[in-house]
Design a protein around this motif. Structure first.
Motif, PDB file in Angstrom:
ATOM      1  N   HIS A 213       0.814  -1.052   0.134  1.00 38.80           N
ATOM      2  CA  HIS A 213      -0.119  -0.123  -0.055  1.00 38.80           C
ATOM      3  C   HIS A 213       0.795   1.173   0.140  1.00 38.80           C
ATOM      4  O   HIS A 213       1.537   1.572   1.335  1.00 38.80           O
ATOM      5  CB  HIS A 213      -0.828  -0.012   1.288  1.00 38.80           C
ATOM      6  N   HIS A 214       0.951   1.745  -1.239  1.00 45.26           N
ATOM      7  CA  HIS A 214       1.866   3.028  -1.421  1.00 45.26           C
ATOM      8  C   HIS A 214       3.121   2.785  -1.024  1.00 45.26           C
ATOM      9  O   HIS A 214       4.006   2.228  -1.481  1.00 45.26           O
ATOM     10  CB  HIS A 214       1.136   4.281  -0.586  1.00 45.26           C
ATOM     11  N   ARG A 215       3.662   3.314   0.225  1.00 45.34           N
ATOM     12  CA  ARG A 215       5.136   3.314   0.792  1.00 45.34           C
ATOM     13  C   ARG A 215       4.891   2.381   1.842  1.00 45.34           C
ATOM     14  O   ARG A 215       6.048   2.225   2.630  1.00 45.34           O
ATOM     15  CB  ARG A 215       5.509   4.503   1.086  1.00 45.34           C
ATOM     16  N   TYR A 216       3.901   1.435   2.147  1.00 46.37           N
ATOM     17  CA  TYR A 216       4.001   0.632   3.225  1.00 46.37           C
ATOM     18  C   TYR A 216       3.659  -0.859   2.777  1.00 46.37           C
ATOM     19  O   TYR A 216       3.012  -0.973   1.799  1.00 46.37           O
ATOM     20  CB  TYR A 216       2.815   1.238   4.322  1.00 46.37           C
ATOM     21  N   LEU A 217       3.941  -1.801   3.675  1.00 49.40           N
ATOM     22  CA  LEU A 217       3.704  -3.078   3.445  1.00 49.40           C
ATOM     23  C   LEU A 217       2.651  -3.729   4.283  1.00 49.40           C
ATOM     24  O   LEU A 217       2.953  -3.823   5.742  1.00 49.40           O
ATOM     25  CB  LEU A 217       4.883  -3.963   3.260  1.00 49.40           C
ATOM     26  N   TYR A 218       1.716  -4.337   4.226  1.00 45.19           N
ATOM     27  CA  TYR A 218       0.622  -5.049   5.241  1.00 45.19           C
ATOM     28  C   TYR A 218       0.795  -6.461   4.791  1.00 45.19           C
ATOM     29  O   TYR A 218       0.562  -7.028   4.140  1.00 45.19           O
ATOM     30  CB  TYR A 218      -0.586  -4.663   4.859  1.00 45.19           C
ATOM     31  N   ASP A 219       1.272  -7.164   6.164  1.00 44.85           N
ATOM     32  CA  ASP A 219       1.560  -8.680   5.932  1.00 44.85           C
ATOM     33  C   ASP A 219      -0.010  -9.173   6.419  1.00 44.85           C
ATOM     34  O   ASP A 219      -0.405  -9.008   7.845  1.00 44.85           O
ATOM     35  CB  ASP A 219       2.385  -9.150   7.157  1.00 44.85           C
ATOM     36  N   ILE A 220      -0.670 -10.077   5.643  1.00 46.97           N
ATOM     37  CA  ILE A 220      -2.191 -10.388   5.978  1.00 46.97           C
ATOM     38  C   ILE A 220      -1.884 -11.330   6.959  1.00 46.97           C
ATOM     39  O   ILE A 220      -3.021 -11.513   7.906  1.00 46.97           O
ATOM     40  CB  ILE A 220      -2.911 -10.736   4.500  1.00 46.97           C
TER      41      ILE A 220
ATOM     42  N   SER B 244      -0.608  -9.445  10.282  1.00 50.34           N
ATOM     43  CA  SER B 244      -1.448  -8.060  10.696  1.00 50.34           C
ATOM     44  C   SER B 244      -0.331  -7.174  10.979  1.00 50.34           C
ATOM     45  O   SER B 244      -0.537  -6.262  11.682  1.00 50.34           O
ATOM     46  CB  SER B 244      -2.418  -8.239  11.668  1.00 50.34           C
ATOM     47  N   THR B 245       0.776  -7.272  10.250  1.00 48.47           N
ATOM     48  CA  THR B 245       1.876  -6.028  10.856  1.00 48.47           C
ATOM     49  C   THR B 245       2.064  -5.171   9.676  1.00 48.47           C
ATOM     50  O   THR B 245       1.824  -5.388   8.356  1.00 48.47           O
ATOM     51  CB  THR B 245       3.069  -6.920  11.264  1.00 48.47           C
ATOM     52  N   VAL B 246       2.783  -4.104   9.810  1.00 42.88           N
ATOM     53  CA  VAL B 246       2.793  -3.003   8.949  1.00 42.88           C
ATOM     54  C   VAL B 246       4.388  -2.598   8.790  1.00 42.88           C
ATOM     55  O   VAL B 246       4.788  -2.456  10.037  1.00 42.88           O
ATOM     56  CB  VAL B 246       2.131  -1.791   9.164  1.00 42.88           C
ATOM     57  N   SER B 247       4.674  -2.770   7.816  1.00 51.09           N
ATOM     58  CA  SER B 247       6.347  -2.314   7.598  1.00 51.09           C
ATOM     59  C   SER B 247       6.402  -1.008   6.505  1.00 51.09           C
ATOM     60  O   SER B 247       5.899  -1.004   5.607  1.00 51.09           O
ATOM     61  CB  SER B 247       7.070  -3.354   6.907  1.00 51.09           C
ATOM     62  N   ASN B 248       7.598  -0.225   6.880  1.00 44.47           N
ATOM     63  CA  ASN B 248       7.591   0.920   6.165  1.00 44.47           C
ATOM     64  C   ASN B 248       8.691   0.625   5.153  1.00 44.47           C
ATOM     65  O   ASN B 248       9.755   0.481   5.154  1.00 44.47           O
ATOM     66  CB  ASN B 248       8.209   2.030   6.980  1.00 44.47           C
ATOM     67  N   ILE B 249       8.070   0.479   3.586  1.00 47.15           N
ATOM     68  CA  ILE B 249       9.035   0.315   2.539  1.00 47.15           C
ATOM     69  C   ILE B 249      10.145   1.194   2.400  1.00 47.15           C
ATOM     70  O   ILE B 249      11.068   0.991   1.728  1.00 47.15           O
ATOM     71  CB  ILE B 249       8.245   0.130   1.462  1.00 47.15           C
ATOM     72  N   GLU B 250       9.810   2.570   2.932  1.00 52.10           N
ATOM     73  CA  GLU B 250      10.749   3.600   2.757  1.00 52.10           C
ATOM     74  C   GLU B 250      11.801   3.229   3.335  1.00 52.10           C
ATOM     75  O   GLU B 250      13.135   3.922   3.144  1.00 52.10           O
ATOM     76  CB  GLU B 250      10.138   4.951   3.015  1.00 52.10           C
ATOM     77  N   LEU B 251      12.157   2.410   4.421  1.00 53.43           N
ATOM     78  CA  LEU B 251      13.386   2.004   5.039  1.00 53.43           C
ATOM     79  C   LEU B 251      14.041   1.009   4.352  1.00 53.43           C
ATOM     80  O   LEU B 251      15.362   0.942   4.402  1.00 53.43           O
ATOM     81  CB  LEU B 251      12.886   1.406   6.556  1.00 53.43           C
ATOM     82  N   ILE B 252      13.629   0.471   3.267  1.00 53.37           N
ATOM     83  CA  ILE B 252      14.073  -0.413   2.115  1.00 53.37           C
ATOM     84  C   ILE B 252      14.635   0.125   0.701  1.00 53.37           C
ATOM     85  O   ILE B 252      15.627   0.278   0.363  1.00 53.37           O
ATOM     86  CB  ILE B 252      13.323  -1.744   1.974  1.00 53.37           C
TER      87      ILE B 252
END
Length: 826
Positions: free
Chosen positions: A464-471, A474-482
């Motif tokens: 989702h945009h600049r983030y990643l949701y693990d279905i 149920s965790t969220v990661s910031n893709i901008e860190l990668i």
């Protein structure tokens, strides 16, 4: 010999009769032109909707009844004041004139809620159930801007309504009538009125208009204008708040052209002076924009709410009502280098930055704030303490829902919006209820007016945009860190490889510049590696809009604003370009039966690329697409349909019969600005993301009658004629039936396809008037009918047999007598 001559004469006579009759019919036939009839019927609504928060611009509180009222998606929300989780939404069922609510005002003594919309005002007695709204003003242009155009006089209970088409209107709810206001000397009805504040206990009313602030002294019937000549920064006034105990009238003016706010102005009625407080650093930001204001007179504090802005600070600002000095501001909306005062975060929930309205709870002194997404309750203590509560978001996280991904594993639709990621069960009977949406990521979206998403079904990951949701977790990661996404302002699209090992980011704008930067990011999420492809050294000239992988080879098709780029995924190098010389602006790509469909500018806007021959052909029906900015093309193979999302609506193309149909606002589409879509096989629906929520399109909904194209000869009919009937319908034609009839007789011709041809010899029918009734049935059993009335007239044939009989019968009789007489004589 005489016998032979007699037979020859009769033969010639009958042949001549037939010849003369035939010539006459043909000549009459050729004197008439063809008549054509074309019939078509438009359908009703084919859509259901799921909207996001409308921005809680309308807000009212009844402390004694423990209720908060606010506008909801398509209706009115009632919230329990002491339990913000308890929300009820009312829509058309309570009789609202318009479900798009712009203003709310309350009379706590009479238990009346006044509900303002763009075209009128309703009143609701909230102490009576079931709730029922009654219109008191309709067909009036009230307010097209964010202003409190309704106010209740706390003494007389009169309701003051300022409009942009009918001037000032005052309503008496006790006697249910309009009050004669001629003695008030109000501004002329031609003056654009925006906001009003009245209090007859002080005998004053203040009206904000486009030409200044108008003061009415109701006791002495005197008036006064406050304008720029009196010290206001501008005349265009969208907020007026009168606090008699403070001796101040708070005013917010705006530049009429740029709509930039001038900060907070204060009129001091004791000496009629004006002073303005911008509450900003003059560089690099504009004055704080003010949508609403409330004061706690006991604590001598004022509270300002401001909407989102890129060139001014926004959020909540607290000021001292005596000194007018700023006390604190919310962290949300505080910008680098902004106004140097204490910041307030709020706990356990942060005070949101995008705010729209504010009220003060008269019992607890808590702030009730309407944000873009929800209602927040804030217990504030100087200088920086704020205990917060908040409601759930009604509907999707934001009305701008621009990407939808269906998950065939869990059956959910994942919705990427401007302010978060949501999840909805398309099969749930409560899916349209604003409280049924599950919010997975909140407050995180995209800039640039769009938000992209991509679902990896097998990997159970939602980008989702600049983030990643693990279905699964149920965790969220910031893709901008990668990935180096922080360098870019605008992620236009996210797509993936068929084996889900690679994710492709299309970048369409750069943080520090105007235009694009030509970047594509290829991300191997399993290895944590990535590759950035800029395509050009002059990075401000190229934007990447979409990326699609060839299903049969390691080739990427890259849609850019300067053409289509073929990219080798193995060597990570560009292969060739198409359309750069023609200035193609390619916006969307879709793979259809071995060919690539391309949505682009300029006309014909949809082209079809054959990857084997590397040639293009134009979509034959492209000329039927209006305002063709092709935002997405999607192929639904199970239905053999191609959906085209353009800036003029949704177009569905039936590959089987070649028919194209358009769905727009007249068919129930919430807006023409549709962005992306996905097919939901469980419900046989197309879910379409747009700038006005989700549009759920029933693919099998059909109330469009078939089109009839009938060709008849001219009236009257005569001789050998031909009738042709064509039927057209998106679902296909099941049957065409033509019935010819008069008052005593009928016959029919029927075919089970879309074309009927009937050759007709009028000599086989009597002269007279006939109805020709056409019935065409489509595969949804909708029937289009029309009846045409024609005369059959065979002019020579109709008289000649009688004449011939009168001549030939005596002649034949005489001939027979002669022949018989000769036989007797012999």
């Amino acid at each position: 010999m005489k016998r032979k001559l007699t037979i020859i004469f009769l033969t010639v006579l009958f042949i001549s009769t037939s010849f003369i009759s035939g010539v006459s019919v043909s000549s009459l036939q050729n004197n008439f032109d063809e008549n054509r009839d074309l019939l078509n019927a438009n359908g009703d609504t084919a859509f259901e909707h799921i909207f996001g928060p409308p921005g809680h611009i309308a807000l009212a509180v009844s402390e004694e009844d423990n209720l908060i009222f606010t506008n909801a998606p398509e209706g009115l929300a009632l919230i329990q004041r002491d339990d913000l989780s308890n929300q009820t939404v009312y829509k058309d069922e309570i009789g609202l004139t318009d479900v798009q609510i712009m203003n709310l005002e309350i009379d706590k003594d009479l238990k009346l809620l006044y509900i303002g919309s763009i075209q009128g005002v309703d009143v609701l007695n909230y102490s009576h159930t079931p709730l029922s709204a009654t219109p008191i003003l309709t067909g009036v242009a009230t307010n097209f801007e964010l202003g409190d155009f309704i106010d209740v006089d706390p003494v007389t209970h009169y309701v003051w309504i300022v409009t942009q088409s009918h001037g000032l209107i005052v309503y008496d709810p006790i006697n249910n009538k309009t009050v004669d206001i001629s003695g008030y000397n109000p501004p002329a009805a031609t003056v654009k009125m925006l906001t009003v504040d009245v209090n007859s206990s002080e005998s004053f009313a203040y009206i904000g208009t486009s030409v200044g602030v108008y003061k009415i002294d109701t006791s002495e019937n005197t008036t006064r204008w406050y304008t720029t000549s009196d010290g206001l920064p501008n005349d265009y006034t969208r907020l007026v708040k009168y606090y008699p105990s403070l001796g101040k009238i708070f005013v917010a003016t705006f530049d009429a052209d740029t709509q930039i706010c001038d900060g907070l102005s204060v009129i001091f009625p004791d000496n009629d002076t004006v002073k303005t407080y911008p509450y900003t650093q003059t560089t690099p930001y504009y004055s704080r924009s003010i949508l609403d204001l409330v004061c706690d007179t006991e604590e001598e504090l004022g509270f300002i709410v401001s909407p989102y802005a890129t060139d001014a600070e926004y959020g909540l600002l607290v000021f001292n009502t005596t000194s007018m000095d700023a006390v604190a501001k919310s962290l949300g909306g505080s910008l680098p280098g902004g106004y140097p005062i204490t910041t307030v975060t709020g706990a356990p929930y942060p005070i949101e930055g995008m705010l729209a309205s504010i009220r003060l709870d008269s019992i607890t002194s808590e702030l009730i704030i309407g944000t873009i997404q929800r209602i927040q309750k804030v217990d504030y203590a100087q200088p920086s303490t704020a205990i917060t509560e908040q409601t759930d978001i009604l509907g999707i996280a934001h009305n701008m829902a621009t990407d939808i991904n269906y998950d065939p594993v869990d059956g959910y639709a994942y919705i990427s919006t401007l302010l978060g990621l949501d999840r909805i069960d398309p099969t749930s009977p409560t899916r349209l209820n604003p409280t049924s949406v599950e919010h997975l990521i909140t407050g995180i979206g995209g800039a640039g007016g769009d938000t992209a998403g991509e679902l990896l079904v097998g990997a159970r990951l939602m980008f989702h945009h600049r983030y990643l949701y693990d279905i699964d977790t149920s965790t969220v990661s910031n893709i901008e860190l990668i990935l180096p996404l922080s360098e870019y302002r605008y992620v236009a699209d996210i797509s993936s490889s068929y084996n889900e090992s690679l994710v492709y980011y299309s970048i369409a704008a750069q943080n520090a510049g105007v235009g694009g930067n030509g970047s594509m990011i290829i991300y191997n999420w399993e290895l944590g590696t990535y590759h950035v492809e800029n395509f050009t050294e002059e990075i401000t000239q190229l934007e990447v809009n979409s990326i699609l992988q060839d299903p049969d080879r390691d080739v990427l098709y890259v849609a850019t604003n300067v053409g289509l780029i073929l990219y080798n995924l193995t060597t990570l190098s560009e292969i060739k370009r198409f359309g750069d010389a023609e200035s193609w602006e390619v916006q969307s790509l879709e793979w259809v039966e071995g060919k690539l469909w391309i949505g682009l500018e300029p006309y014909p806007n949809i082209r079809i690329f054959d990857p084997m021959t590397e040639t293009f052909e134009d979509f034959a029906l492209a000329h039927l697409i209006q305002y063709p900015s092709i935002n997405e093309i999607q192929y639904v193979s199970t239905n053999q349909e191609i959906y085209i999302l353009a800036n003029s609506g949704v177009y569905a193309y039936n590959i089987t019969n070649g028919e194209l149909k358009r769905e727009d606002e007249s068919d129930g589409l919430s807006t023409l600005f549709v962005r992306r879509m996905d097919y939901i096989p469980d419900t046989h629906e197309v879910w379409i993301g747009s700038f006005q929520g989700i549009n759920i399109y029933d693919m099998y909904f059909d109330n469009r009658l078939p089109t009839i194209d009938a060709v008849f000869p001219g009236d009257p009919f005569s001789g050998l004629i031909n009738i042709e009937i064509n039927g057209y319908d998106y679902t296909g034609i099941k049957e065409i039936k033509l019935t010819m009839k008069n008052s005593s007789w009928s016959t029919s011709w029927i075919v089970s396809n879309d074309y009927l041809q009937v050759p007709l010899n009028t000599l086989s029918y009597e002269n007279g008037n006939y109805d020709f009734e056409i019935n065409i049935t489509d595969w949804n059993n909708l029937i289009a009918s029309t009846t045409e009335n024609f005369d059959i007239f065979n002019p020579i044939v109709s008289e000649f047999p009688s004449i011939l009989a009168l001549i030939s019968i005596p002649f034949l009789t005489g001939t027979i007598v002669i022949i018989l007489r000769k036989k007797i004589m012999r």
